[in-house]
Design a protein around this motif. Structure first.
Motif, PDB file in Angstrom:
ATOM      1  N   GLU A  64     -28.962 -54.880  74.140  1.00 35.65           N
ATOM      2  CA  GLU A  64     -27.777 -54.715  73.301  1.00 35.65           C
ATOM      3  C   GLU A  64     -27.839 -53.410  72.528  1.00 35.65           C
ATOM      4  O   GLU A  64     -26.847 -52.677  72.429  1.00 35.65           O
ATOM      5  N   ALA A  65     -29.004 -53.085  71.966  1.00 39.75           N
ATOM      6  CA  ALA A  65     -29.153 -51.837  71.215  1.00 39.75           C
ATOM      7  C   ALA A  65     -28.927 -50.623  72.115  1.00 39.75           C
ATOM      8  O   ALA A  65     -28.294 -49.634  71.718  1.00 39.75           O
ATOM      9  N   SER A  66     -29.436 -50.690  73.361  1.00 37.93           N
ATOM     10  CA  SER A  66     -29.244 -49.589  74.302  1.00 37.93           C
ATOM     11  C   SER A  66     -27.763 -49.393  74.630  1.00 37.93           C
ATOM     12  O   SER A  66     -27.265 -48.258  74.663  1.00 37.93           O
ATOM     13  N   MET A  67     -27.047 -50.487  74.822  1.00 38.26           N
ATOM     14  CA  MET A  67     -25.622 -50.387  75.135  1.00 38.26           C
ATOM     15  C   MET A  67     -24.828 -49.903  73.926  1.00 38.26           C
ATOM     16  O   MET A  67     -23.846 -49.159  74.063  1.00 38.26           O
ATOM     17  N   LEU A  68     -25.270 -50.300  72.736  1.00 39.47           N
ATOM     18  CA  LEU A  68     -24.594 -49.837  71.524  1.00 39.47           C
ATOM     19  C   LEU A  68     -24.743 -48.327  71.349  1.00 39.47           C
ATOM     20  O   LEU A  68     -23.813 -47.645  70.914  1.00 39.47           O
ATOM     21  N   ARG A  69     -25.913 -47.805  71.668  1.00 38.29           N
ATOM     22  CA  ARG A  69     -26.121 -46.350  71.589  1.00 38.29           C
ATOM     23  C   ARG A  69     -25.219 -45.627  72.582  1.00 38.29           C
ATOM     24  O   ARG A  69     -24.684 -44.556  72.282  1.00 38.29           O
ATOM     25  N   TYR A  70     -25.068 -46.205  73.741  1.00 45.13           N
ATOM     26  CA  TYR A  70     -24.200 -45.617  74.764  1.00 45.13           C
ATOM     27  C   TYR A  70     -22.754 -45.587  74.272  1.00 45.13           C
ATOM     28  O   TYR A  70     -22.056 -44.582  74.405  1.00 45.13           O
ATOM     29  N   MET A  71     -22.312 -46.696  73.686  1.00 45.53           N
ATOM     30  CA  MET A  71     -20.929 -46.770  73.188  1.00 45.53           C
ATOM     31  C   MET A  71     -20.715 -45.831  72.006  1.00 45.53           C
ATOM     32  O   MET A  71     -19.666 -45.191  71.884  1.00 45.53           O
ATOM     33  N   ALA A  72     -21.713 -45.742  71.123  1.00 45.83           N
ATOM     34  CA  ALA A  72     -21.594 -44.859  69.966  1.00 45.83           C
ATOM     35  C   ALA A  72     -21.440 -43.404  70.409  1.00 45.83           C
ATOM     36  O   ALA A  72     -20.649 -42.646  69.833  1.00 45.83           O
ATOM     37  N   ALA A  73     -22.186 -43.020  71.449  1.00 44.68           N
ATOM     38  CA  ALA A  73     -22.054 -41.657  71.963  1.00 44.68           C
ATOM     39  C   ALA A  73     -20.655 -41.415  72.510  1.00 44.68           C
ATOM     40  O   ALA A  73     -20.071 -40.338  72.316  1.00 44.68           O
ATOM     41  N   GLY A  74     -20.080 -42.404  73.177  1.00 39.87           N
ATOM     42  CA  GLY A  74     -18.736 -42.255  73.716  1.00 39.87           C
ATOM     43  C   GLY A  74     -17.664 -42.176  72.647  1.00 39.87           C
ATOM     44  O   GLY A  74     -16.650 -41.496  72.815  1.00 39.87           O
ATOM     45  N   LEU A  75     -17.888 -42.860  71.520  1.00 43.20           N
ATOM     46  CA  LEU A  75     -16.902 -42.877  70.439  1.00 43.20           C
ATOM     47  C   LEU A  75     -17.107 -41.748  69.438  1.00 43.20           C
ATOM     48  O   LEU A  75     -16.302 -41.589  68.515  1.00 43.20           O
ATOM     49  N   GLY A  76     -18.219 -40.990  69.581  1.00 43.27           N
ATOM     50  CA  GLY A  76     -18.451 -39.873  68.676  1.00 43.27           C
ATOM     51  C   GLY A  76     -18.996 -40.264  67.321  1.00 43.27           C
ATOM     52  O   GLY A  76     -18.903 -39.489  66.369  1.00 43.27           O
ATOM     53  N   VAL A  77     -19.550 -41.461  67.195  1.00 42.10           N
ATOM     54  CA  VAL A  77     -20.154 -41.903  65.947  1.00 42.10           C
ATOM     55  C   VAL A  77     -21.630 -42.177  66.193  1.00 42.10           C
ATOM     56  O   VAL A  77     -22.101 -42.198  67.336  1.00 42.10           O
ATOM     57  N   SER A  78     -22.382 -42.376  65.127  1.00 45.37           N
ATOM     58  CA  SER A  78     -23.804 -42.645  65.283  1.00 45.37           C
ATOM     59  C   SER A  78     -24.033 -44.135  65.562  1.00 45.37           C
ATOM     60  O   SER A  78     -23.196 -44.984  65.246  1.00 45.37           O
ATOM     61  N   TYR A  79     -25.200 -44.421  66.148  1.00 44.77           N
ATOM     62  CA  TYR A  79     -25.555 -45.811  66.426  1.00 44.77           C
ATOM     63  C   TYR A  79     -25.595 -46.627  65.143  1.00 44.77           C
ATOM     64  O   TYR A  79     -25.139 -47.778  65.101  1.00 44.77           O
ATOM     65  N   GLU A  80     -26.143 -46.029  64.083  1.00 45.07           N
ATOM     66  CA  GLU A  80     -26.263 -46.754  62.812  1.00 45.07           C
ATOM     67  C   GLU A  80     -24.888 -47.094  62.252  1.00 45.07           C
ATOM     68  O   GLU A  80     -24.685 -48.173  61.684  1.00 45.07           O
ATOM     69  N   GLN A  81     -23.939 -46.183  62.379  1.00 43.91           N
ATOM     70  CA  GLN A  81     -22.588 -46.454  61.879  1.00 43.91           C
ATOM     71  C   GLN A  81     -21.915 -47.566  62.670  1.00 43.91           C
ATOM     72  O   GLN A  81     -21.280 -48.449  62.095  1.00 43.91           O
ATOM     73  N   LEU A  82     -22.052 -47.515  63.990  1.00 47.15           N
ATOM     74  CA  LEU A  82     -21.370 -48.502  64.823  1.00 47.15           C
ATOM     75  C   LEU A  82     -21.991 -49.883  64.692  1.00 47.15           C
ATOM     76  O   LEU A  82     -21.278 -50.889  64.614  1.00 47.15           O
ATOM     77  N   SER A  83     -23.312 -49.943  64.650  1.00 46.46           N
ATOM     78  CA  SER A  83     -24.004 -51.238  64.600  1.00 46.46           C
ATOM     79  C   SER A  83     -24.195 -51.749  63.183  1.00 46.46           C
ATOM     80  O   SER A  83     -24.563 -52.910  62.983  1.00 46.46           O
ATOM     81  N   ARG A  84     -23.981 -50.891  62.180  1.00 48.86           N
ATOM     82  CA  ARG A  84     -24.244 -51.210  60.768  1.00 48.86           C
ATOM     83  C   ARG A  84     -25.725 -51.583  60.551  1.00 48.86           C
ATOM     84  O   ARG A  84     -26.052 -52.380  59.681  1.00 48.86           O
ATOM     85  N   ASP A  85     -26.590 -50.985  61.349  1.00 47.79           N
ATOM     86  CA  ASP A  85     -28.022 -51.280  61.277  1.00 47.79           C
ATOM     87  C   ASP A  85     -28.762 -50.012  60.853  1.00 47.79           C
ATOM     88  O   ASP A  85     -28.930 -49.078  61.650  1.00 47.79           O
ATOM     89  N   TYR A  86     -29.196 -49.971  59.599  1.00 50.81           N
ATOM     90  CA  TYR A  86     -29.949 -48.831  59.068  1.00 50.81           C
ATOM     91  C   TYR A  86     -31.407 -49.206  58.790  1.00 50.81           C
ATOM     92  O   TYR A  86     -32.102 -48.516  58.059  1.00 50.81           O
ATOM     93  N   SER A  87     -31.846 -50.295  59.382  1.00 52.69           N
ATOM     94  CA  SER A  87     -33.174 -50.818  59.063  1.00 52.69           C
ATOM     95  C   SER A  87     -34.300 -50.026  59.702  1.00 52.69           C
ATOM     96  O   SER A  87     -35.445 -50.126  59.274  1.00 52.69           O
ATOM     97  N   LYS A  88     -33.992 -49.248  60.738  1.00 55.72           N
ATOM     98  CA  LYS A  88     -35.057 -48.580  61.477  1.00 55.72           C
ATOM     99  C   LYS A  88     -34.998 -47.060  61.366  1.00 55.72           C
ATOM    100  O   LYS A  88     -35.555 -46.347  62.196  1.00 55.72           O
TER     101      LYS A  88
END
Length: 522
Positions: free
Chosen positions: A352-376
């Motif tokens: 899921e995290a890998s697919m979220l990174r792929y989608m974030a790149a397509g939308l022009g936003v960061s993975y942390e912004q799209l997933s709301r996950d800043y824990s790492k």
């Protein structure tokens, strides 16, 4: 027959190719990859309707798609999209002091009209100016473009007749479904250079049952501009190739993965529900002979029914509980077996995290912004991620939001000057002679996200003191207008002095040298 290279396997023409990516690839893995070479319109327009329909479905039903659109709207526009009027008074030959007075009056008059809660600027009277810009930005995400028409409406209580009516890109199409031609493509009428002359807009019609008719209706032709140059149809998008007529939505590059992730999540959720549904089962032991007699023997079906009815009545009256303290009594030959969920994650989180990174790149936003996950992430990595996203945000603000806003501002300013509501300083050129000089405007939207406020404020101060930036630029990064900030600071300092209060601490730290202070006090 192909000649082979020295290895005896690779074709010689592939071995000598300058670009291996254009050949068969190592081991021939690219042999079956033969995409056709098409122009932007040839690739997009045949699938435009289906692509936008799928994007609409994702935005309606997929949380990540909805969140991606909301990220664009909040970061590009924000809660208030305000003008920073940049009247080119030098080109127009105006007096600087008179020009600056006019600039301030024009800004305040526009904000008063545009942000009125009466929503006079919206033809539908549902949105303020900022809400219109937010709607255009959101539409650009899942339609790839934003469209609007300038209307002329007389309404009691409004000083201006200019009103903006948003147009759904789904309504712009060729009349009666006609085929595309060199001058008419997907509802856009162009000249021989590919510049838009006008747009065919389908008017809504309703069936006899009160439902919106998707097939009937009439098409209305709207010119891009009037004969004297006033904008009538606003169409904003970012063409990626020469000759592109319509915009491509942002979900196209990641649409397949986004839909697959939605299906994967649903399947995983169903699996988890089924695993959690049964905490324990009762197993019964029947030997082969007994089972055969119950199932296949004479009267087997009747015997099986009687046996199951008996077992059900027994379990219903036996008080079998899993959460209580009572130990269940089972029929002889039965025993209780507890179930547990195995492979609860089974690598799903990483996938899921890998697919979220792929989608974030397509939308022009960061993975942390799209997933709301800043824990790492650390401060440095989070700041780098935000800075990369900020570049994208500023680009889209300039190309989409600011372009639409500037066109609307120019339409409004034309009416304000024509009616004499605003009195312009003496100029060498009229509004129609140098329209761009009269209507030049920058826009202040949402401020840049702050990871560590103290560090970033210090950085801004050092840039200003080092002559590398200005208060206007730094306050614009915070989403503020420097002139309003300065005026408010002056009022607050005067009010504190009038009330006998000490000046703010930041003024005390910037006081004059002791010698100058003593001279002033003497």
């Amino acid at each position: 027959m192909d000649l082979l290279a020295s290895d005896g396997v690779t074709p010689l023409r592939q071995h000598l190719a300058a670009y291996t990516g254009a050949s068969h690839g190592f081991g021939g893995q690219l042999s079956n990859w033969n995409p056709s070479s098409k122009s932007a319109d040839a690739a997009l327009l045949p699938q435009l309707k289906q692509a936008n329909a799928r994007a609409d479905d994702l935005v309606r039903n997929h949380a990540l798609a909805t969140g991606g659109v909301q990220l664009h709207v909040d970061n590009i526009v924000g809660s208030l999209f305000r003008p920073s009027y940049k009247l080119n008074y030098k080109v127009l030959g105006m007096n600087e002091q008179d020009a600056r007075t006019f600039i301030k009056e024009a800004e305040q008059a526009f904000i008063e009209f545009a942000e009125s809660p009466q929503c006079y600027i919206d033809a539908e009277r549902k949105r303020t100016f900022t809400m219109l810009v937010r709607a255009i930005t959101a539409g650009h995400c899942h339609h790839g473009e934003g469209m609007a028409v300038a209307e002329w409406i007389n309404r009691p209580g409004s000083m201006f007749r200019t009103a903006i009516k948003l147009v759904s890109p789904k309504r712009v199409s060729n009349p009666r479904g006609s085929s595309n031609t060199n001058r008419l493509r997907a509802g856009v009428n162009t000249d021989r250079h590919g510049a838009a002359l006008g747009y065919w807009v389908k008017e809504d019609t309703y069936s006899d049952y009160g439902d919106l008719d998707s097939y009937g209706g009439n098409w209305k032709y709207v010119k891009r501009e009037t004969n004297w140059g006033r904008t009538q149809f606003i169409h904003v998008f970012e063409p990626l190739e020469a000759g592109q007529t319509r915009g491509a939505n942002l979900f196209l590059s990641s649409m397949e993965q986004m839909k697959s992730l939605s299906t994967l999540q649903d399947t995983k959720l169903q699996n988890a529900i089924i695993n959690a549904m049964y905490a324990a089962v009762i197993e019964s032991e029947l030997d082969s002979e007994q089972a055969f007699q119950l199932i296949s023997g004479e009267g087997g079906a009747e015997q099986m029914q009687k046996w199951m009815s008996y077992m059900g009545d027994y379990h219903a009256t036996a008080g079998i509980k899993l959460g209580g303290a009572k130990v269940p009594h089972l029929v002889p030959g039965e025993h209780l077996k507890f179930t547990q969920s195995n492979n609860a994650d089974n690598g799903f989180t990483d996938l899921e995290a890998s697919m979220l990174r792929y989608m974030a790149a397509g939308l022009g936003v960061s993975y942390e912004q799209l997933s709301r996950d800043y824990s790492k992430v650390s401060y440095s990595s989070a700041r780098a991620s935000i800075n990369e996203a900020w570049r994208y945000t500023m680009g889209k603000r300039k190309v989409i939001a600011a372009k639409f806003a500037s066109l609307v501002f120019g339409i409004w300013l034309e009416e304000a000057l024509h009616k004499g509501i605003l009195t312009a300083p003496k100029s060498r050129f009229s509004f129609y002679e140098r329209r761009d000089a009269w209507t030049k405007c920058d826009w202040i939207g949402a401020g840049k996200l702050s990871i560590d406020g103290l560090k970033e404020v210090k950085e801004s101060i050092l840039r200003i003191e080092g002559g590398l930036s200005t208060y206007e630029k730094e306050l614009a990064l915070m989403g503020e207008d420097y002139q309003e900030t300065f005026e408010q600071q002056a009022r607050e300092i005067a009010e504190r002095k009038a009330q006998g209060l000490p000046p703010p601490s930041w003024i005390t730290s910037l006081q004059l040298s002791p010698e100058q202070t003593e001279m002033e006090q003497a």
